[in-house]
Design an enzyme around this catalytic site. Structure first.
Site, PDB file in Angstrom:
ATOM      1  N   HIS A 159      -0.304  -1.302 -10.428  1.00 46.85           N
ATOM      2  CA  HIS A 159      -1.088  -2.052  -9.437  1.00 46.85           C
ATOM      3  C   HIS A 159      -1.603  -3.372 -10.029  1.00 46.85           C
ATOM      4  CE1 HIS A 159      -3.580  -1.354  -5.539  1.00 46.85           C
ATOM      5  NE2 HIS A 159      -3.193  -2.610  -5.653  1.00 46.85           N
ATOM      6  N   ARG A 166       0.851  -1.191   0.000  1.00 43.77           N
ATOM      7  CA  ARG A 166       0.000   0.000   0.000  1.00 43.77           C
ATOM      8  C   ARG A 166       0.887   1.241   0.000  1.00 43.77           C
ATOM      9  NH1 ARG A 166      -3.092  -3.167  -1.356  1.00 43.77           N
ATOM     10  NH2 ARG A 166      -5.060  -3.866  -0.416  1.00 43.77           N
ATOM     11  N   GLU A 212      -4.581   6.616  -7.766  1.00 46.09           N
ATOM     12  CA  GLU A 212      -4.652   5.718  -8.910  1.00 46.09           C
ATOM     13  C   GLU A 212      -5.993   5.905  -9.619  1.00 46.09           C
ATOM     14  OE1 GLU A 212      -3.909   1.770  -7.441  1.00 46.09           O
ATOM     15  OE2 GLU A 212      -1.926   2.296  -6.668  1.00 46.09           O
TER      16      GLU A 212
END
Length: 331
Positions: A288, A239, A268
């Site tokens: 990601h 994270r 994001e």
């Protein structure tokens, strides 16, 4: 009971759900192309009128639960329900069923693959060849010479399922494994428990595998990053909120460490400010995708159907319900 499925699910998993519920409506975010935030989530619950929900990305907030109070449970296809307001669900008596371990293997394989890709300069070398620069008189053997992973000191911050899976893969490279995790009392075999400062100061590779909590938010800052070896590699596939990315960018620009592998950013899709770190020398950024495999859908489907079956049968509730203090009033 009517079930509303907003997470990707395997065909076999959907067939199992159809055997457990009177009606199953399958509208995964991968098909609709949308993650529902508060107002859209409430609007769609009022449209579908389900008795239960399976989600992955959609936000369930106090407003959602106040506006729609028919949910008997929420299945969240994540290791921990970061997209749900757990306290609000608990107050409303709505149990949460999660899918811990669904992407463990996917993330572990990707982390090792990215480390190898970084150490061997694979991406710039491929681009160099594609750009037609491999011509007579060039010396790619020396230009793109990298490092072996074998024998490197790898330090993990957080030593849960993914760190364990990565460590098992690294055993084939005879890496020296150490970890920082206050919840583990001691070393585990050849995997040695260390203090956080030792992990950063002594490791050739530091890899983060932590959830975001009040204790972990921003815990990796300038002091730790600047203590790393100038030849060391920093990896964050967990994270972004764990790390002060401004401090990381400054450390990279000052060459306090060799580089960073990042799969997560503060925003994001990224803002120009977020992308600034990707343009630093020695940064390998992926969008990601460390947990993005077709097999993860199979894993989360199997875990979720098993947990729903146990919840419906009233078996092993203490193990399958995330917010356990709703058990006395949720059925």
């Amino acid at each position: 009971m009517k079930l509303y499925v907003r997470a990707p699910f395997s065909d076999s998993g959907l067939n199992e759900l159809r055997g457990m519920f009177d009606e199953v409506l399958y509208e995964p975010w991968t098909v609709t192309g949308k993650r529902y935030y508060e107002d859209e989530m409430l609007e769609n619950l009022l449209r579908v009128r389900p008795d239960a929900l399976i989600t992955e990305l959609d936000r369930v907030t106090p407003k959602v639960l106040a506006g729609y109070d028919r949910l008997r449970f929420i299945g969240d296809c994540r290791g921990a329900p970061a997209n749900l307001d757990v306290e609000a669900c608990t107050r409303a008596g709505v149990p949460i069923l999660c899918t811990p371990g669904r992407n463990t293997q996917a993330v572990a394989e990707m982390v090792v693959g990215l480390i190898l890709t970084f150490l061997r300069n694979t991406i710039p070398a491929v681009q160099w060849a594609r750009d037609g620069k491999w011509v007579e008189g060039t010396t790619p053997y020396y230009l793109w010479m990298g490092n072996e992973l074998a024998g490197k000191k790898v330090g993990f911050v957080g030593f849960g399922a993914i760190s364990h899976a990565v460590s098992k893969l690294l055993e084939g490279f005879e890496c020296d494994i150490s970890f920082y995790d206050p919840f583990l009392p001691a070393s585990q075999g050849n995997w040695h428990k260390r203090e956080l400062r030792e992990i950063f100061a002594e490791s050739d590779i530091v890899s983060l595998h932590l959830p975001v909590t009040e204790e972990t938010r921003g815990m990796i800052g300038a002091e730790l990053l600047n203590s790393m070896k100038p030849t060391a590699l920093f990896v964050n596939a967990a994270r972004s909120a764990i790390v002060d990315y401004g401090a990381l960018r400054r450390a990279l620009e000052a060459k306090k460490l060799r580089g960073a592998i990042l799969d997560v950013l503060d925003t994001e899709p990224p803002t120009p400010e977020d992308l600034a770190i990707a343009k630093c020398p020695g940064v390998l950024l992926t969008p990601h995708i460390c947990g993005a495999t077709y097999e993860v859908t199979d894993h989360q489907s199997a875990i979720m159907t098993d947990r729903i079956r146990k919840w419906l049968d009233g078996r092993e509730l203490e193990r399958v319900v995330y917010n356990r203090d709703v058990l006395g009033r949720s059925r």
